[in-house]
Enzyme design. Structure first.
Site, PDB file in Angstrom:
ATOM      1  N   HIS A 160      -4.342   3.872 -16.440  1.00 44.97           N
ATOM      2  CA  HIS A 160      -5.531   3.019 -16.666  1.00 44.97           C
ATOM      3  C   HIS A 160      -6.661   3.346 -15.692  1.00 44.97           C
ATOM      4  CE1 HIS A 160      -3.718   0.320 -13.519  1.00 44.97           C
ATOM      5  NE2 HIS A 160      -4.993   0.108 -13.236  1.00 44.97           N
ATOM      6  N   ASP A 193     -10.986   4.092   7.376  1.00 42.75           N
ATOM      7  CA  ASP A 193     -12.051   3.099   7.365  1.00 42.75           C
ATOM      8  C   ASP A 193     -13.275   3.716   6.693  1.00 42.75           C
ATOM      9  OD1 ASP A 193     -14.077   1.272   7.859  1.00 42.75           O
ATOM     10  OD2 ASP A 193     -13.549   0.942   9.953  1.00 42.75           O
ATOM     11  N   ASP A 241     -12.606   8.597  11.717  1.00 38.42           N
ATOM     12  CA  ASP A 241     -11.976   7.338  12.101  1.00 38.42           C
ATOM     13  C   ASP A 241     -11.424   7.461  13.515  1.00 38.42           C
ATOM     14  OD1 ASP A 241     -12.294   5.942   9.597  1.00 38.42           O
ATOM     15  OD2 ASP A 241     -10.784   7.308   8.781  1.00 38.42           O
ATOM     16  N   ASP A 264       2.129   3.828 -17.928  1.00 39.61           N
ATOM     17  CA  ASP A 264       0.893   3.765 -17.137  1.00 39.61           C
ATOM     18  C   ASP A 264       0.987   4.745 -15.961  1.00 39.61           C
ATOM     19  OD1 ASP A 264      -1.581   3.026 -16.231  1.00 39.61           O
ATOM     20  OD2 ASP A 264      -0.971   1.052 -15.474  1.00 39.61           O
ATOM     21  N   SER A 293      -4.679  -0.534  -7.699  1.00 40.35           N
ATOM     22  CA  SER A 293      -4.050   0.137  -8.835  1.00 40.35           C
ATOM     23  C   SER A 293      -3.948   1.644  -8.612  1.00 40.35           C
ATOM     24  CB  SER A 293      -4.843  -0.116 -10.116  1.00 40.35           C
ATOM     25  OG  SER A 293      -4.714  -1.446 -10.533  1.00 40.35           O
TER      26      SER A 293
END
Length: 352
Positions: A141, A159, A165, A204, A298
């Site tokens: 997705h 970050d 970083d 997925d 996700s």
């Protein structure tokens, strides 16, 4: 005269051997020093040109003789690394209200960047896992027609407000420990599972092929994939990402991680009855102390480890797929795609 010829020949051979040794030492363990013509899989020739190509070849240069360039050539993209290379993060693991992760604590984590059609800027909307030098594993997705505009993948990020970083081990004002700047790589193509069902989140899973082969470092390393199902009930399970801290906030600028717990499939079957949860290809987890994934996480991995000591390696057990209800409501479990079920599909779709 004959002796001088033999001596000169010997010295030439010795010189070439020493030069070769120096050049080879410039390459990493998973690379060989060879002619550029013998490494056609290094980058996508249709999209990497001009200055970008010159920069790439300069970074991988390992010498040259008579205008013939030699480069550090990586393994082909159709293979997965062994456990001496993959899954080698820090020796200890030190999201929804998750804590800040260690600097480069998960060197395989990838941030997927999409072009905002209004601002024309790149924004993070999904995560993923680097699985070899050319591919990132994520959720279907995240690359489906509904989620268009994927432009690049960022690796070695922590970050998003800083580059490089840095952390201060002895407090602010002390000498900082800084990581190299993050790496941003263009996307050559995406490969969603052909049977992905966007309405029920079945299958997925997707692959993202990068435009160039990535060089592994302490800050950028692939995670391992295992071809068999590992029992997860007695293991520490972690998720990490730059997703929303809670339902009302935007994405986190700092990589955060949290422990999650394996939950009975019956709970996901009950909660997501209309989506027909499938234990064979999906994993059901809940948060610990209300810590869990949220929007923006996700595609990221469910992580655990196998082995002990020097033989320990991290592997991706799942891919964050979906959850129901507001992020803070722990009664809604998180559903992940079970990676081992799709191991052969992953191998089949890797190209050199």
């Amino acid at each position: 005269m004959f002796f001088d010829l033999k001596l000169n020949t010997f010295l030439l051979i010795l010189f070439l051997a020493l030069v070769h040794s120096v050049y080879v030492d410039l390459c990493r363990n998973d690379e060989i020093c060879t002619k550029l013509a013998r490494c056609p899989h290094l980058f996508d020739k249709t999209s990497v040109k001009g200055a970008a190509k010159r920069k790439l070849l300069l970074e991988r240069n390992c010498g040259g003789i008579r205008n013939i360039s030699y480069i550090c050539c990586p393994n082909k993209g159709n293979t997965l690394p062994n456990t001496n290379v993959c899954g080698q993060g820090p020796s200890t693991y030190r999201i929804m209200d998750g804590k800040e992760a260690d600097l480069n604590g998960y060197p395989w984590l990838a941030m997927l960047l999409y072009k905002d059609p209004l601002s024309q800027t790149l924004i993070p909307m999904c995560g993923g896992s680097l699985i070899n030098n050319r591919y990132v594993l994520t959720a279907a997705h995240c690359v489906s027609p509904v989620q268009t505009g994927l432009v690049s993948v960022r690796l070695g990020e922590h970050d998003t407000k800083k580059n490089p970083d840095c952390v201060y081990l002895n407090g602010v004002g002390s000498k900082p420990l800084c990581a190299p700047e993050h790496l941003e790589v263009g996307v050559e193509k995406t490969i969603p599972h052909p049977d992905y069902d966007q309405y029920k989140f079945k299958n997925d899973i997707a692959l993202v092929r990068l435009q160039v082969s990535v060089r592994f470092t302490d800050e950028i390393t692939p995670i391992c994939l295992v071809p068999y199902h590992v029992f997860l009930g007695d293991r520490n399970l972690l998720v990490a990402g730059w997703g929303h801290m809670n339902v009302n906030d935007g994405s986190s600028t700092i990589l955060r991680d949290t422990m999650v717990q394996l939950t009975s499939p019956d709970i996901c079957l009950e909660k997501y009855l209309h989506l027909t949860f499938t234990p064979k290809s999906q994993i059901c987890v809940g948060g610990s102390n209300n810590n869990r994934t949220c929007q923006g996480d996700s595609g990221g991995p469910l992580m655990s480890t196998i082995g002990r000591g020097y033989e320990e390696f991290a592997f991706a057990a799942g891919i964050i797929s979906f959850s129901g209800g507001p992020c803070a409501q722990s009664e809604w479990p998180v559903v992940l795609t079970r990676v081992a079920t799709f191991y052969q599909w992953i191998l089949y779709n890797l190209e050199a």
